[in-house]
Design an enzyme around this catalytic site. Structure first.
Site: not given
Length: 542
Positions: A514, A516, A380
């Site tokens: 993102h 994750e 990001c």
């Protein structure tokens, strides 16, 4: 019809209700049951989207674009089930819904009160949309006795009476502190917490007791006697080396057996725990170690990067290595040379964030990684700063910057006002509410064939979760690509850059989304697995 497990907390906060809820959900799932988890948060914010990460921790984003509590990340990582906007609600959202209804006249002139209107709204949230699930686990945020949590406690009390018999079970998580001067564990805090819960009309079926050492049998019997629960329902929850040891630990202590017994489900199917046993084996038997530097701005509270931390550990599980994290405040690089901090690490990760503070330090971290050929992962904001770095030092655009920091003559990163999602045009403005002007949730991206990132994913079409207001300006794409920065992923309409990389670098990837948020211990995200693998290769060179 779904059965309900309500998980409350007592004595102190931060005992791990989210992990406990996720682990119990995992154990029920391992027995073949279909499980859903929900979180009820007592704070007045409509959602955590505008809350400071240093106060509240990370904001977890779902595929459908909800900004939610970080516990939903635990739910997803443990069960593998993707959460939705209907899995998290706050007092703020409940009151907003009620006030909107009152203004429309939906209550037909009635006096709007906590009971029944607020509690009815909570009960509707808990019970709606649960068709097809065997168990719904509801975690109540906060601690029993908190004034703001009382409507939630009252709502789940009412549900216990309204649902069919044997359809609701209450699990109470408490702390049993060890007093060094006395040389013993103390039961009194748990007794008082249960007494407080009972005074509100709820009698816990199971006590899950956190402790840092074995709880003697005499103390368990004492808790059973004074808290009015079965002796077998006093479950010790001891500290473990990894949160991914919790499902196995709780199963060995009999938590899932006791919950099912409280529902009258005996005998119950035995759980299949092979996946979690393999995860634990890999965590506790690493074949190497890598050090990853996280260059961020919220390093004072690690929960601000909770999903990121776990995804890196998942990358370690994939490669059977231990991942050691080196936390570096990015502002340090604006005063000191980054080299002494970064020379010995095996990978550099610059995570997401908002605002100008620390941005120059992140740019310097990206420059170090590019020039020294150290694996770099920009997520990001970390991707945006890597692009600004390339613009300044490779393309010669000295004033390259982001409009997030103010007016600039070279807006390499700027506020995009419209884009296409699916078949619809979405718009935003700089003056909009902070919580409503982001690109949130799952968006598709097209990856360039034969790029490194397409090779990592094994496909050229992906969908990932976003949470940001600013985008890399596609008008600079051609100039930057001439300097070696490859725009390897774009939105399907070709307007929004999604990923960048250097072809001549061992591993340098920036992503606007993102990744994750979608990583699991039993299914590590391919980018994190690949990044840790590259760091392992780097460790052999350092």
């Amino acid at each position: 019809m779904a059965r309900y497990v309500f998980i409350t907390g007592g004595v102190v906060s931060s005992l791990g209700k989210g992990i406990a809820s996720a682990a119990l959900g995992t154990l029920l799932q391992a027995r073949g049951y279909r499980v859903r988890l929900k979180k009820l948060d007592p704070y007045l914010n409509v959602d955590p989207g505008t809350m400071s990460p240093t106060q509240h921790g990370e904001v977890f984003v779902t595929d459908d674009g909800a900004e939610t509590d970080l516990d939903l990340g635990h739910y997803e990582r443990f069960t593998g089930r993707s959460a939705t906007k209907t899995d998290n609600i706050t007092t703020g959202r409940i009151y907003k819904n009620i006030i909107d209804k009152e203004r429309r006249g939906d209550y037909l002139g009635a006096t709007v009160q906590v009971i029944p209107h607020v509690t009815n709204e909570i009960k509707n949230f808990v019970t709606d949309g649960n068709d097809g699930y065997d168990f719904v686990l509801c975690e109540i945020g906060g601690t029993v006795g908190d004034i703001e949590a009382m409507p939630f406690i009252e709502a789940i009390r009412q549900l216990g009476n309204e649902l069919p018999r044997h359809s609701a079970v209450y699990v109470h998580l408490t702390l049993m502190p060890y007093i060094p001067a006395a040389g013993e564990l103390k039961t009194k805090p748990t007794q008082h917490s249960v007494k407080e819960l009972q005074a509100m009309g709820i009698h816990p079926d199971v006590l899950l007791v956190r402790a840092d050492r074995e709880i003697p049998e005499a103390e368990r019997k004492k808790l059973s006697l004074f808290c009015n629960v079965r002796p077998s329902a006093v479950i010790q929850a001891l500290d473990v080396a990894s949160i991914y040891d919790v499902p196995n630990a709780y199963h060995k202590e009999g938590l899932d057996d006791e919950v099912l017994a409280a529902f009258g489900i005996e005998p119950a199917p035995q759980p299949r725990m092979e996946t979690w046993e393999e995860v634990s084996r890999r965590i506790h038997n690493p074949e190497g170690e890598v050090t990853i530097a996280i260059v961020g701005k919220y390093t004072g509270l690690k929960d601000a990067y909770k999903s990121l931390i776990e995804a890196l550990y998942h990358g370690g599980i994939a490669n059977q290595v231990k991942v050691k994290l080196e936390w570096i405040e990015s502002e340090i690089f604006e005063k000191e040379d980054p080299a002494p901090y970064l020379e010995k690490v095996h990978g550099i990760l610059v995570p997401g964030g908002f605002g100008e503070r620390g941005s120059e330090g992140k740019i310097l971290a990206a420059q170090f990684a590019r020039e020294r050929k150290v694996p770099y992962f920009g997520i990001c904001f970390g991707m945006q700063m890597a692009v600004v770095e390339a613009a300044r030092h490779l393309a010669g655009i000295e004033k390259a910057s982001s409009t997030e920091f103010g007016k600039t003559s070279e807006p390499v990163v700027g506020l995009m006002t419209e884009w296409v999602k699916g078949n619809e045009l979405e718009k935003r403005s700089a003056a909009g509410d902070l919580g409503g002007t982001m690109r949130l949730g799952a968006y598709r991206a097209s990856l360039k064939k034969e790029s490194r990132i397409a090779d990592i994913y094994g496909t050229t079409e992906i969908s990932e979760r976003h949470r940001h207001r600013y985008e890399v300006n596609v008008d600079y794409k051609d100039r930057l690509e001439k300097c070696g920065l490859v725009f390897s992923g774009m939105s399907p309409d070709g307007v929004l850059p999604e990923t960048v990389e250097y072809a001549d670098h061992p591993w340098f990837i920036g992503v606007q989304y993102h990744p994750e948020l979608k990583s699991r211990p039993f299914e590590p995200h391919p980018l994190f697995a690949s990044f840790v693998e590259a760091a392992l290769e780097q460790s052999r060179l350092v």
